[in-house]
Design a protein around this motif. Sequence first.
Motif, mmCIF file in Angstrom:
data_model
loop_
_atom_site.group_PDB
_atom_site.id
_atom_site.type_symbol
_atom_site.label_atom_id
_atom_site.label_comp_id
_atom_site.label_asym_id
_atom_site.label_seq_id
_atom_site.Cartn_x
_atom_site.Cartn_y
_atom_site.Cartn_z
ATOM 1 N N PRO A 188 -7.629 12.080 -0.378
ATOM 2 C CA PRO A 188 -7.244 13.052 -1.179
ATOM 3 C C PRO A 188 -5.952 13.731 -0.788
ATOM 4 O O PRO A 188 -5.647 13.923 0.154
ATOM 5 C CB PRO A 188 -8.495 13.825 -1.189
ATOM 6 C CG PRO A 188 -8.989 13.629 0.440
ATOM 7 C CD PRO A 188 -8.818 12.174 0.525
ATOM 8 N N SER A 241 -4.918 1.345 4.247
ATOM 9 C CA SER A 241 -5.948 1.001 3.252
ATOM 10 C C SER A 241 -6.285 -0.527 2.767
ATOM 11 O O SER A 241 -7.272 -0.763 2.535
ATOM 12 C CB SER A 241 -5.228 1.756 1.783
ATOM 13 O OG SER A 241 -3.939 1.164 1.526
ATOM 14 N N VAL A 301 0.143 -4.517 -7.898
ATOM 15 C CA VAL A 301 -0.460 -5.672 -7.638
ATOM 16 C C VAL A 301 -1.836 -5.518 -7.675
ATOM 17 O O VAL A 301 -2.377 -4.293 -7.599
ATOM 18 C CB VAL A 301 -0.153 -5.921 -5.946
ATOM 19 C CG1 VAL A 301 -0.616 -5.098 -5.039
ATOM 20 C CG2 VAL A 301 -0.529 -7.488 -5.504
ATOM 21 N N ASN A 311 -0.234 11.415 2.109
ATOM 22 C CA ASN A 311 -0.950 11.021 3.508
ATOM 23 C C ASN A 311 -0.204 11.530 4.729
ATOM 24 O O ASN A 311 -0.795 11.857 5.517
ATOM 25 C CB ASN A 311 -1.183 9.565 3.635
ATOM 26 C CG ASN A 311 -2.249 9.141 2.474
ATOM 27 O OD1 ASN A 311 -3.026 10.080 2.134
ATOM 28 N ND2 ASN A 311 -2.390 7.955 2.209
ATOM 29 N N GLY A 358 0.853 -1.219 0.041
ATOM 30 C CA GLY A 358 0.090 0.123 0.055
ATOM 31 C C GLY A 358 0.919 1.069 0.037
ATOM 32 O O GLY A 358 0.323 2.341 -0.043
HETATM 33 N N1 LIG Z 1 -3.664 14.541 2.235
HETATM 34 C C1 LIG Z 1 -4.348 13.764 3.109
HETATM 35 N N2 LIG Z 1 -3.762 12.636 3.729
HETATM 36 C C2 LIG Z 1 -4.282 12.113 4.902
HETATM 37 C C3 LIG Z 1 -5.674 11.926 4.765
HETATM 38 C C4 LIG Z 1 -6.506 12.967 3.979
HETATM 39 O O1 LIG Z 1 -7.608 12.891 3.651
HETATM 40 N N3 LIG Z 1 -5.828 13.661 3.161
HETATM 41 N N4 LIG Z 1 -6.373 10.910 5.557
HETATM 42 C C5 LIG Z 1 -5.685 10.580 6.661
HETATM 43 C C6 LIG Z 1 -6.357 9.539 7.467
HETATM 44 S S1 LIG Z 1 -7.557 9.910 8.356
HETATM 45 C C7 LIG Z 1 -6.024 8.076 7.093
HETATM 46 S S2 LIG Z 1 -6.686 6.936 8.107
HETATM 47 C C8 LIG Z 1 -4.873 7.857 6.380
HETATM 48 C C9 LIG Z 1 -5.187 6.579 5.591
HETATM 49 O O2 LIG Z 1 -4.106 5.906 5.097
HETATM 50 P P1 LIG Z 1 -4.299 4.885 3.743
HETATM 51 O O3 LIG Z 1 -5.657 4.282 3.998
HETATM 52 O O4 LIG Z 1 -3.222 4.024 3.894
HETATM 53 O O5 LIG Z 1 -4.509 5.816 2.918
HETATM 54 P P2 LIG Z 1 -5.153 5.885 1.259
HETATM 55 O O6 LIG Z 1 -4.584 6.762 0.564
HETATM 56 O O7 LIG Z 1 -6.410 5.433 1.351
HETATM 57 O O8 LIG Z 1 -4.485 4.420 0.467
HETATM 58 C C10 LIG Z 1 -3.064 4.254 0.352
HETATM 59 C C11 LIG Z 1 -2.733 3.688 -0.978
HETATM 60 O O9 LIG Z 1 -3.301 2.054 -0.894
HETATM 61 C C12 LIG Z 1 -3.171 1.562 -2.087
HETATM 62 N N5 LIG Z 1 -4.084 0.613 -2.249
HETATM 63 C C13 LIG Z 1 -5.430 0.368 -2.222
HETATM 64 N N6 LIG Z 1 -5.746 -0.678 -2.216
HETATM 65 C C14 LIG Z 1 -4.749 -1.457 -2.154
HETATM 66 C C15 LIG Z 1 -4.569 -2.975 -2.210
HETATM 67 O O10 LIG Z 1 -5.567 -3.825 -2.009
HETATM 68 N N7 LIG Z 1 -3.368 -3.292 -2.138
HETATM 69 C C16 LIG Z 1 -2.200 -2.481 -2.140
HETATM 70 N N8 LIG Z 1 -1.052 -2.909 -2.089
HETATM 71 N N9 LIG Z 1 -2.383 -1.170 -2.102
HETATM 72 C C17 LIG Z 1 -3.566 -0.710 -2.351
HETATM 73 C C18 LIG Z 1 -3.885 3.015 -2.977
HETATM 74 O O11 LIG Z 1 -3.101 2.768 -4.301
HETATM 75 C C19 LIG Z 1 -3.647 4.047 -2.226
HETATM 76 O O12 LIG Z 1 -3.091 5.118 -2.779
HETATM 77 O O13 LIG Z 1 -4.167 9.001 5.755
HETATM 78 C C20 LIG Z 1 -4.134 9.941 6.388
HETATM 79 N N10 LIG Z 1 -3.699 11.183 5.472
#
Ligand SMILES: Nc1nc2c(c(=O)[nH]1)N[C@H]1C(S)=C(S)[C@@H](COP(=O)(O)OP(=O)(O)OC[C@H]3O[C@@H](n4cnc5c(=O)[nH]c(N)nc54)[C@H](O)[C@@H]3O)O[C@H]1N2
Length: 776
Positions: A639, A334, A249, A201, A195
């Motif tokens: 985002p 994620s 993946v 993030n 991920g």
């Molecule tokens: N700029 C910004 N930053 C943030 C946030 C925001 O709203 N804006 N939100 C914050 C919060 S509350 C949280 S909880 C964290 C969340 O952190 P995450 O949940 O880790 O963040 P995401 O961007 O949703 O996902 C990260 C990446 O995982 C990849 N991914 C998705 N599905 C899969 C999969 O099945 N396998 C693999 N290997 N990769 C996959 C996607 O390409 C995605 O870009 O982020 C935080 N950071």
Amino acid sequence: MASAPRSHSFVAPGAAEGPHSSHWGTFFASFDGHHVKVRPHPGDPDPSPLINNFTNALRHTARVTAPMVRRGWLSRGPGADRARGNDTFVQVSWDEALDLVARELQRQRDTYGLESIFGGSYGWSSAGRFHHAQSQVHRFLNTVLGGYVRSVNNYSAGASAVIMPHVLGPLDAVARRNVTWEQIVEHTEVVLAFGGMAVRNTQVASGGISRHIERDAMGRAARRGCRFICVSPLREDLPEEAQPRWLPVRPGTDTALMLGLLHVLVSENLHDCEFLARYCDGWENFQAYLSGQTDGQPKDASWAAGVTGLVENDIIALARSLASKRVLVVVSHSLQRAEHGEQPVWLGVVLAAALGQLGLPGGGYNYALGTLAHYGKRNNAVPIAAFPQGRNSVDAYIPVARIADMLLHPGETFDYNGQRLRYPHVRLAYWAGGNPFHHHQDLTRLREAFRTLDTFIVHECVWTATARHADIVLPCTMTLEREDIGATPTDPLMVAMHRIAPPVGQARDDYEIFADLAERLGRREAFTEGRSSREWLRHIYETTRAALIERGEDAPDFDTFWQRGELVLPQSPDDGGMLRAFRQDPDQHPLPTPSGKVQISSPTVASFGYRDCLGYPAWIEPADVPDNEHPLYLVANQPATRLHSQLDFGAHSASCKRHGREVCRVHPADALSRRISDGDIVRLFNTRGACLAAAHVTDSIMQGVVQLPTGAWFDPLDPADERPMCVHGNPNMLTRDVGTSSLAQGCTGQLTAVQLERYDGPVPPIRAYEPPELGT
Ligand SMILES: Nc1nc2c(c(=O)[nH]1)N[C@H]1C(S)=C(S)[C@@H](COP(=O)(O)OP(=O)(O)OC[C@H]3O[C@@H](n4cnc5c(=O)[nH]c(N)nc54)[C@H](O)[C@@H]3O)O[C@H]1N2
Ligand SMILES: Nc1nc2c(c(=O)[nH]1)N[C@H]1C(S)=C(S)[C@@H](COP(=O)(O)OP(=O)(O)OC[C@H]3O[C@@H](n4cnc5c(=O)[nH]c(N)nc54)[C@H](O)[C@@H]3O)O[C@H]1N2
Ligand SMILES: [Mo]
């Protein structure tokens, strides 16, 4: 990086400039009556552009400026109503609004009991410790009414928060007090990031972040020779500075890849048998599954290649390249925000254990590193007080993402972490500081759920879709319009958040609103304890100050702190936390698991008898996968340009949209076969719903996958429609509202299957930021 940050004085150019803080950075701001000027904190090496979302926010048309009551509720009174979300609002005075709320709360409690009231489950609201809206509403409901139906866990870590204690220990011990960026810069040889670790993030940490260090840390580690591997459908999930290798993946199949890697390690005898024997429990059970003894299917590299879409030899080579190296396994949030999200979280532990790496400096397993700026940091050595919540006398609760299920199925039972629970019959929901029309899945279903309520009360600064679906909307201040203390246990800067601007219109602080409601219900003193907001800030500050005095550190009194604008807090040593202590002496420092060891398999989880979460980590086929009609995976991730839905209309967020719409990434091959060009408006759809977005054609996403971030405000083409299309690009029109498994019941919003087409119809205007129509 190890050096402590210095305090900065802020004798600023404009007299009105003051220090402030947000979940995405510390900054200085001033207000000229129209616009906010922001300047990042000079100590931040890589400030976030998200602070620019404030510049046009305070007097934006999207602000709620007066108390409002929905026409239908005002004329017909409380009750289920299909007009929610498609009705006009009537402006009322504060006195009228507060009388209505107080009377309705009393009526609910006296008629149906406290189990009929749901305390707004979830949401990030602002960074300040005191005006944290969720704490405000919970304290109000506890101290004034006696309690409310609550929710447990969160949308971030719904599955991991439940599985981790069965396997290693509390989530925070694995995510927040473990491997630091300092250790990675110095020790790590391979970071295997499932991920990725997207720097977009790590712009964010709840409570505030004063120094964005992740990009620099990855760059320094890479220059020393550390290899970063980005296992993800999106190339940009690791920054260029990490010089990453991209392993695209198939979404939702990391579990199979991890099993394939483990199979290679074990069959080539590259695993650390000594570590497994001394520190782990239940390996044999798991190995029987891995080898195929349990189900006839060896989880070898060839099998894993078939499931993941990777090349068999690449899996074998990757496994070999991990053996005898200082390897850090990272699993992002994620991966577990998906069906069977418990499995990759658990298997990450097993992989790190089989490599013998748990507890080593820069090695082992740091769940969620790189997904928020809390992780990989040292922790403060002094506490930061929270606004106390009071006591809740109601037992009933739900896992947070089961909100729509609860409203649609009162009285029905459901599974959760070994228990059989019953959904209470909730008739009133009180929300402050969250946006369910941002965070929840399958928004059509969510609308149905909210329509069942007698009454829906919302405090909001802006006209979100949640506010539009409410019956009573009370306008509250935005963070820049009030004083607060910004602080979090993983950042050394405590910030005196000065008021930058007067409140818009009739907006009031959540605290003042609740205090006046408490008064009407005869409980003002119980809620306020006789303190003004300023007095609460002093009170909260004292906890930290007392601890500083005890340690003999610089401990300015509140007025000095307020005038300085910030205080650098001492931090604990980088000692590797629970896992290091366990590795050094497993007898003295056992893990808080049933065996005191790493649970490679778990008799406890096995005893629950779930088919969707077994007693050992396993590949379980997901149901929501692409088919002929909906052949693409949709990744609905965080985002880059804002935090969730907050300030979606802000200058930075708006400047990154196209034709006012959210941008959806599409692989060139998927675009070509659909005659979609870069910049075209596209329609994404499946059986649950549809939304428009603007296409960005790029090979930084793998073929067969489209990506649309969360956070574009729900903007129905026709709000009267039972299943409206969102014209703006909210992916939760498409996602499924089902739990991760019977174990955790976490949110599964990250992935779903969709179809995509070019949209040649007339392009509807964006109306999400226009206030709803006023009636009389
Ligand atoms: N700029 C910004 N930053 C943030 C946030 C925001 O709203 N804006 N939100 C914050 C919060 S509350 C949280 S909880 C964290 C969340 O952190 P995450 O949940 O880790 O963040 P995401 O961007 O949703 O996902 C990260 C990446 O995982 C990849 N991914 C998705 N599905 C899969 C999969 O099945 N396998 C693999 N290997 N990769 C996959 C996607 O390409 C995605 O870009 O982020 C935080 N950071
Ligand atoms: N499909 C899909 N859905 C997801 C995710 C995903 O990956 N995919 N990620 C999930 C995750 S990890 C998270 S954390 C959630 C985030 O979901 P939320 O935390 O609900 O999202 P925010 O947009 O941060 O909502 C905060 C709300 O509080 C309001 N607010 C700000 N300050 C104040 C205040 O002082 N008082 C009051 N009363 N209100 C205030 C803001 O205007 C905003 O509407 O979304 C989840 N949803
Ligand atoms: Mo989150």
